[in-house]
Design a protein around this motif. Structure first.
Motif, mmCIF file in Angstrom:
data_model
loop_
_atom_site.group_PDB
_atom_site.id
_atom_site.type_symbol
_atom_site.label_atom_id
_atom_site.label_comp_id
_atom_site.label_asym_id
_atom_site.label_seq_id
_atom_site.Cartn_x
_atom_site.Cartn_y
_atom_site.Cartn_z
ATOM 1 N N ARG A 11 27.329 88.433 29.087
ATOM 2 C CA ARG A 11 29.169 88.362 29.206
ATOM 3 C C ARG A 11 29.685 86.873 29.085
ATOM 4 O O ARG A 11 30.849 86.756 28.969
ATOM 5 C CB ARG A 11 29.017 88.764 30.812
ATOM 6 N N LEU A 12 29.039 86.061 29.481
ATOM 7 C CA LEU A 12 29.523 84.567 29.374
ATOM 8 C C LEU A 12 29.685 84.513 27.836
ATOM 9 O O LEU A 12 30.721 83.921 27.408
ATOM 10 C CB LEU A 12 28.365 83.624 30.069
ATOM 11 N N ARG A 13 28.696 84.681 26.817
ATOM 12 C CA ARG A 13 28.948 84.581 25.625
ATOM 13 C C ARG A 13 30.259 85.291 24.975
ATOM 14 O O ARG A 13 30.983 84.719 24.325
ATOM 15 C CB ARG A 13 27.941 85.063 24.658
ATOM 16 N N VAL A 14 30.300 86.714 25.575
ATOM 17 C CA VAL A 14 31.785 87.210 25.145
ATOM 18 C C VAL A 14 32.891 86.490 25.708
ATOM 19 O O VAL A 14 33.869 86.527 24.920
ATOM 20 C CB VAL A 14 31.574 88.673 25.915
ATOM 21 N N ALA A 15 32.796 86.089 26.912
ATOM 22 C CA ALA A 15 34.162 85.579 27.406
ATOM 23 C C ALA A 15 34.662 84.266 26.874
ATOM 24 O O ALA A 15 35.801 83.917 26.874
ATOM 25 C CB ALA A 15 33.997 85.594 28.812
ATOM 26 N N LEU A 16 33.637 83.414 26.475
ATOM 27 C CA LEU A 16 33.771 81.927 26.073
ATOM 28 C C LEU A 16 34.658 81.541 24.987
ATOM 29 O O LEU A 16 34.872 80.395 24.440
ATOM 30 C CB LEU A 16 32.471 80.993 26.449
ATOM 31 N N THR A 17 34.830 82.705 23.990
ATOM 32 C CA THR A 17 35.446 82.212 22.652
ATOM 33 C C THR A 17 36.772 81.988 23.197
ATOM 34 O O THR A 17 37.555 82.525 24.013
ATOM 35 C CB THR A 17 35.396 83.387 21.623
ATOM 36 N N PRO A 18 37.666 81.070 22.318
ATOM 37 C CA PRO A 18 38.581 80.305 22.552
ATOM 38 C C PRO A 18 39.997 81.813 22.668
ATOM 39 O O PRO A 18 40.591 81.564 23.832
ATOM 40 C CB PRO A 18 39.215 79.554 21.494
ATOM 41 N N ILE A 19 39.973 82.710 21.873
ATOM 42 C CA ILE A 19 41.013 83.537 21.956
ATOM 43 C C ILE A 19 40.741 84.327 23.350
ATOM 44 O O ILE A 19 41.814 85.030 24.012
ATOM 45 C CB ILE A 19 40.827 84.343 20.732
ATOM 46 N N ARG A 20 39.377 84.791 23.666
ATOM 47 C CA ARG A 20 39.041 85.650 24.787
ATOM 48 C C ARG A 20 39.433 85.009 26.135
ATOM 49 O O ARG A 20 39.788 85.576 27.056
ATOM 50 C CB ARG A 20 37.885 86.133 24.784
ATOM 51 N N ARG A 21 39.001 83.638 26.182
ATOM 52 C CA ARG A 21 39.526 83.071 27.369
ATOM 53 C C ARG A 21 41.138 83.005 27.448
ATOM 54 O O ARG A 21 41.671 83.051 28.525
ATOM 55 C CB ARG A 21 39.081 81.586 27.014
ATOM 56 N N GLN A 22 41.770 82.553 26.310
ATOM 57 C CA GLN A 22 43.170 82.835 26.453
ATOM 58 C C GLN A 22 43.924 84.105 26.907
ATOM 59 O O GLN A 22 44.530 84.331 27.935
ATOM 60 C CB GLN A 22 44.029 82.563 24.841
ATOM 61 N N LEU A 23 43.252 85.047 26.307
ATOM 62 C CA LEU A 23 43.436 86.568 27.067
ATOM 63 C C LEU A 23 43.204 86.692 28.288
ATOM 64 O O LEU A 23 43.934 87.446 29.040
ATOM 65 C CB LEU A 23 42.802 87.380 25.978
ATOM 66 N N LEU A 24 42.037 86.346 28.842
ATOM 67 C CA LEU A 24 41.531 86.542 30.263
ATOM 68 C C LEU A 24 42.798 85.639 31.167
ATOM 69 O O LEU A 24 43.209 86.247 32.133
ATOM 70 C CB LEU A 24 40.367 85.989 30.411
ATOM 71 N N ALA A 25 43.182 84.563 30.688
ATOM 72 C CA ALA A 25 44.093 83.725 31.499
ATOM 73 C C ALA A 25 45.510 84.708 31.578
ATOM 74 O O ALA A 25 46.065 84.664 32.471
ATOM 75 C CB ALA A 25 44.381 82.310 30.774
ATOM 76 N N ARG A 26 46.032 85.101 30.380
ATOM 77 C CA ARG A 26 47.204 85.689 30.262
ATOM 78 C C ARG A 26 46.908 87.121 31.234
ATOM 79 O O ARG A 26 48.246 87.538 31.735
ATOM 80 C CB ARG A 26 47.609 86.125 28.804
ATOM 81 N N LEU A 27 45.833 87.824 31.054
ATOM 82 C CA LEU A 27 45.874 89.049 31.655
ATOM 83 C C LEU A 27 45.796 88.952 33.011
ATOM 84 O O LEU A 27 45.230 89.886 33.647
ATOM 85 C CB LEU A 27 45.017 89.856 30.926
#
Length: 202
Positions: free
Chosen positions: A14-30
Motif C-alpha cells: 500500500r505504501l509503494r502504491v501511494a508514494l508515487t508523486p502523482i498519487r500523493r497529489q491525488l490523495l491530497a486533492r481528494l
C-alpha cells in the motif's frame, strides 16, 4: 460515511502504491470529492491517466466511490480519499518485526536516555493511536487521549538525568493515586529531546 481522520500505512505494498508523486497529489486533492474529469482539468493531465491512478488507489482502498453522476451518456465517478491524513508506520520502512522481535528491541535499547529508545516508543505511539483513532471513527465515537507539552532549559547535561528521575517519581505517585482495578488502562509516554534550532526569519 465520512472519511476517517487518519489511516495507518502499515503494509509495504500500500505504501509503494501511494508514494508515487502523482498519487500523493491525488490523495491530497481528494480530501474533497472530485471526479477524474475534474482532476484531469486541474492537474492538466489526460483523463485516462488520472483514471488509471484512481483505479490503483481504489484497489488498495486509499480512495472510495462517493457518487456516480450521469453526464452525456456516461457515468462520472466521484471519488474521495478514505482518510484525511495517511501516516506511515515507521516499522514498515524496515524489515517486518514479530512482537517478540519488537520486545527484544526494547530490551536492547531500554536506556531511557537513549535516542533510539525514544524513537521506538514514539513509533509505537504513532502506530497504536492511529489504529485506535481510525477504529473509533468507524464506530462514530471519540478516542479520548491527552497530550502534555512543556519546554525546560537545562543548565548542564547532568540536570537532564536528575529531572528525568524526579519526573518518573512524580508520575509514579500520581499514577498510583488514580490507578483503579478494573478500570480502562491508559499508557502514558513522556519523552524529551533538544528543541530544534530555527533559522532566522522562520
Amino acid at each position: 460515511m465520512a472519511a476517517t481522520e487518519m489511516s495507518l500505512m502499515d503494509e509495504p505494498e500500500r505504501l509503494r502504491v501511494a508514494l508515487t508523486p502523482i498519487r500523493r497529489q491525488l490523495l491530497a486533492r481528494l480530501r474533497e470529492p472530485a471526479s477524474a474529469v475534474q482532476l484531469a482539468a486541474e492537474l492538466d493531465m489526460p483523463r485516462q491517466r488520472v483514471g488509471y491512478h484512481l483505479k490503483v488507489l481504489e484497489q488498495e482502498e486509499l480512495v472510495e466511490l462517493v457518487e456516480e453522476r450521469r453526464r452525456r451518456g456516461c457515468v462520472e465517478r466521484v471519488m474521495r480519499a478514505t482518510a484525511k491524513a495517511f501516516l506511515v508506520d515507521p516499522g514498515v520502512l524496515g524489515s517486518p518485526a514479530e512482537p517478540s522481535e519488537i520486545d527484544a528491541g526494547f530490551a536492547r535499547i531500554a536506556d531511557r536516555h537513549a535516542a533510539e529508545h525514544l524513537v521506538e516508543v514514539a513509533a509505537g505511539t504513532v502506530r497504536d493511536v492511529t489504529r485506535m483513532a481510525a477504529e473509533a471513527d468507524r464506530q462514530g465515537v471519540r478516542l479520548l487521549t491527552f497530550t502534555l507539552e512543556a519546554e525546560v532549559r537545562f543548565a548542564e547535561p547532568g540536570d537532564v538525568h536528575r529531572f528525568t528521575d524526579e519526573l518518573a517519581e512524580a508520575v509514579s505517585r500520581v499514577a498510583a493515586r488514580y490507578d483503579t482495578a478494573g478500570g480502562r488502562p491508559y499508557r502514558l509516554t513522556a519523552g524529551g529531546h533538544p528543541t530544534p534550532h530555527k533559522e532566522p526569519g522562520r
